[in-house]
Enzyme design. Structure first.
Site, PDB file in Angstrom:
ATOM      1  N   ASN A  38      93.976  29.307  61.371  1.00 46.40           N
ATOM      2  CA  ASN A  38      94.062  28.898  62.784  1.00 46.40           C
ATOM      3  C   ASN A  38      93.391  27.555  62.989  1.00 46.40           C
ATOM      4  O   ASN A  38      92.507  27.180  62.221  1.00 46.40           O
ATOM      5  CB  ASN A  38      93.298  29.880  63.701  1.00 46.40           C
ATOM      6  CG  ASN A  38      93.878  31.281  63.678  1.00 46.40           C
ATOM      7  OD1 ASN A  38      95.071  31.460  63.472  1.00 46.40           O
ATOM      8  ND2 ASN A  38      93.025  32.262  63.900  1.00 46.40           N
ATOM      9  N   THR A  79      78.462  44.859  58.482  1.00 48.30           N
ATOM     10  CA  THR A  79      77.679  43.696  58.890  1.00 48.30           C
ATOM     11  C   THR A  79      77.154  44.012  60.287  1.00 48.30           C
ATOM     12  O   THR A  79      77.907  44.392  61.177  1.00 48.30           O
ATOM     13  CB  THR A  79      78.532  42.402  58.882  1.00 48.30           C
ATOM     14  OG1 THR A  79      79.758  42.651  59.588  1.00 48.30           O
ATOM     15  CG2 THR A  79      78.873  41.966  57.476  1.00 48.30           C
ATOM     16  N   GLY A 138      74.976  42.007  62.303  1.00 49.59           N
ATOM     17  CA  GLY A 138      74.381  40.875  63.031  1.00 49.59           C
ATOM     18  C   GLY A 138      72.906  40.728  62.678  1.00 49.59           C
ATOM     19  O   GLY A 138      72.532  40.731  61.497  1.00 49.59           O
ATOM     20  N   ASP A 194      75.693  29.069  66.845  1.00 52.90           N
ATOM     21  CA  ASP A 194      77.072  29.525  67.036  1.00 52.90           C
ATOM     22  C   ASP A 194      77.366  30.601  65.977  1.00 52.90           C
ATOM     23  O   ASP A 194      77.298  30.318  64.781  1.00 52.90           O
ATOM     24  CB  ASP A 194      78.012  28.311  66.870  1.00 52.90           C
ATOM     25  CG  ASP A 194      79.478  28.667  66.992  1.00 52.90           C
ATOM     26  OD1 ASP A 194      79.794  29.848  67.256  1.00 52.90           O
ATOM     27  OD2 ASP A 194      80.321  27.756  66.814  1.00 52.90           O
ATOM     28  N   ASP A 237      82.662  35.992  58.378  1.00 55.69           N
ATOM     29  CA  ASP A 237      83.536  35.429  57.334  1.00 55.69           C
ATOM     30  C   ASP A 237      82.689  34.819  56.217  1.00 55.69           C
ATOM     31  O   ASP A 237      83.005  34.951  55.030  1.00 55.69           O
ATOM     32  CB  ASP A 237      84.455  34.347  57.926  1.00 55.69           C
ATOM     33  CG  ASP A 237      85.357  34.893  59.024  1.00 55.69           C
ATOM     34  OD1 ASP A 237      85.688  36.095  58.981  1.00 55.69           O
ATOM     35  OD2 ASP A 237      85.731  34.122  59.938  1.00 55.69           O
ATOM     36  N   GLY A 278      80.842  25.658  64.903  1.00 56.02           N
ATOM     37  CA  GLY A 278      82.153  25.645  64.264  1.00 56.02           C
ATOM     38  C   GLY A 278      82.295  26.712  63.199  1.00 56.02           C
ATOM     39  O   GLY A 278      81.337  27.423  62.871  1.00 56.02           O
TER      40      GLY A 278
HETATM   41  O1  RIB Z   1      86.089  34.931  62.530  1.00 55.13           O
HETATM   42  C1  RIB Z   1      86.154  33.738  63.281  1.00 55.13           C
HETATM   43  C2  RIB Z   1      87.563  33.288  63.449  1.00 55.13           C
HETATM   44  O2  RIB Z   1      88.256  34.232  64.244  1.00 55.13           O
HETATM   45  C3  RIB Z   1      87.740  31.971  64.149  1.00 55.13           C
HETATM   46  O3  RIB Z   1      87.677  30.874  63.281  1.00 55.13           O
HETATM   47  C4  RIB Z   1      89.083  32.135  64.864  1.00 55.13           C
HETATM   48  O4  RIB Z   1      90.091  31.340  64.342  1.00 55.13           O
HETATM   49  C5  RIB Z   1      89.410  33.617  64.769  1.00 55.13           C
HETATM   50  O5  RIB Z   1      90.406  33.835  63.866  1.00 55.13           O
END
Ligand code: RIB
Length: 304
Positions: free
Chosen positions: A11, A215, A217, A241, A247, A282
């Protein structure tokens, strides 16, 4: 050396920093806006590649400028995009992210991600996969495609890892194709209708998954399989952020496992990596390199 195949979404994230979440029918002005490459699949692939693991992305983007930027970005981080196809009929995926005090709310439009198929994954693993390699997926692409790809990967002796996010109903037969299921607290409650980690872990293992990685937090993370339960604390840091924290954790964990580290060591490494990621804005741009993670890890050890 074993390699990682990430079958997932790409994305472009459109991030709005907001003083608060708007009410129904309300328009508010945001204090900041930026676009940055994201997508759960792409973020996890970047997290793996930045830690030095050979990483292939299997995905679909559109023939549009944002998709082109996302792809170039992946390549710049060392992710192999040979198996990313370009859909000529739809644009690539986009996510709208509202960032409020470091926490986020995300809307995703899948675009080309919705058209990726199991054939894309199966042809890539047939060509390049071998026993011991890992296939990682998330739920921003069609579930039947993941299910079929996992069946094939398991037949080939590969390890299958599903980050079941965003939470969606899964066919019951799919659970037995998952070697490691990774979910956060909210997703866990969705899949088990239960908020207790131990009970939920047993329920998920009973459904057929090989192991579970929660996970949590600021509470850290927990790995459970039929033999053991391992807990890892999170490192307290200043949160800027949280986008892509999960991920980063997953990609860092998987990369360390295939590089030969034990489960507890990989969890510790992943906790260091995600602590670094949440200190920056980001998604992919916030994911630390192996050197940065090692430095943070050494620094934490000195503090003990
Ligand atoms: O896990 C975070 C992601 O979730 C973001 O980068 C966004 O694109 C969504 O897919």
């Amino acid at each position: 050396m074993n390699q990682i195949f990430v079958f997932g979404s790409i994305n472009m994230d459109l991030v709005f920093q907001v003083p608060r979440i708007p009410l129904q029918g309300e328009t508010i002005q945001t204090s900041r806006f930026f676009m940055t490459p994201g997508g759960k699949g792409a973020n996890q692939a970047v997290a793996c590649a930045k830690q030095g693991a050979k990483t292939w992305m299997i995905a679909s983007v559109g023939n549009d400028p944002l998709s082109k930027e996302s792809l170039e970005n992946l390549t710049s981080y060392g992710v192999d995009t040979t198996y990313v196809s370009v859909n000529q009929h739809v644009n690539g995926g986009v996510a709208g992210i509202l960032l409020e005090d470091g926490d986020n709310r995300i809307l995703v439009h899948p675009g080309a991600n919705a058209f990726v198929s199991s054939k894309d994954a199966i042809s890539a693993i047939h060509k390049l996969g071998k026993p011991g390699d890992v296939l990682v997926a998330q739920l921003e692409i069609p579930i039947p495609a993941i299910h079929e790809a996992f069946v094939e990967a398991k037949k080939m002796g590969m390890t299958t890892i599903l980050n079941a996010a965003p939470a969606k109903d899964l066919p019951i037969r799919m659970f037995q194709e998952i070697d490691l299921l990774c979910v956060n607290e909210t997703e866990m409650a969705f899949y088990t209708q239960n908020t207790d980690f131990e009970t939920s872990a047993s329920m998920l293992l009973n459904k057929g998954v090989g192991a579970v990685l929660f996970t949590k937090g600021a509470e850290g993370s927990q790995y459970v399989d039929s033999q053991q339960s391992i807990e890892q604390k999170a490192y307290p840091v200043q949160v800027v952020d949280t986008t892509a924290a999960g991920d980063t954790y997953l990609g860092a964990f998987v990369s360390q496992r295939i590089l030969g580290r034990s489960i507890p060591d990989s969890m510790n490494y992943a906790a260091c990596a995600s602590s670094l990621a949440i200190q920056k804005e980001g998604a992919q741009i916030s994911i630390p390199s192996a050197e940065q993670v090692q430095q943070f890890y050494n620094h934490q050890k000195e503090k003990l």
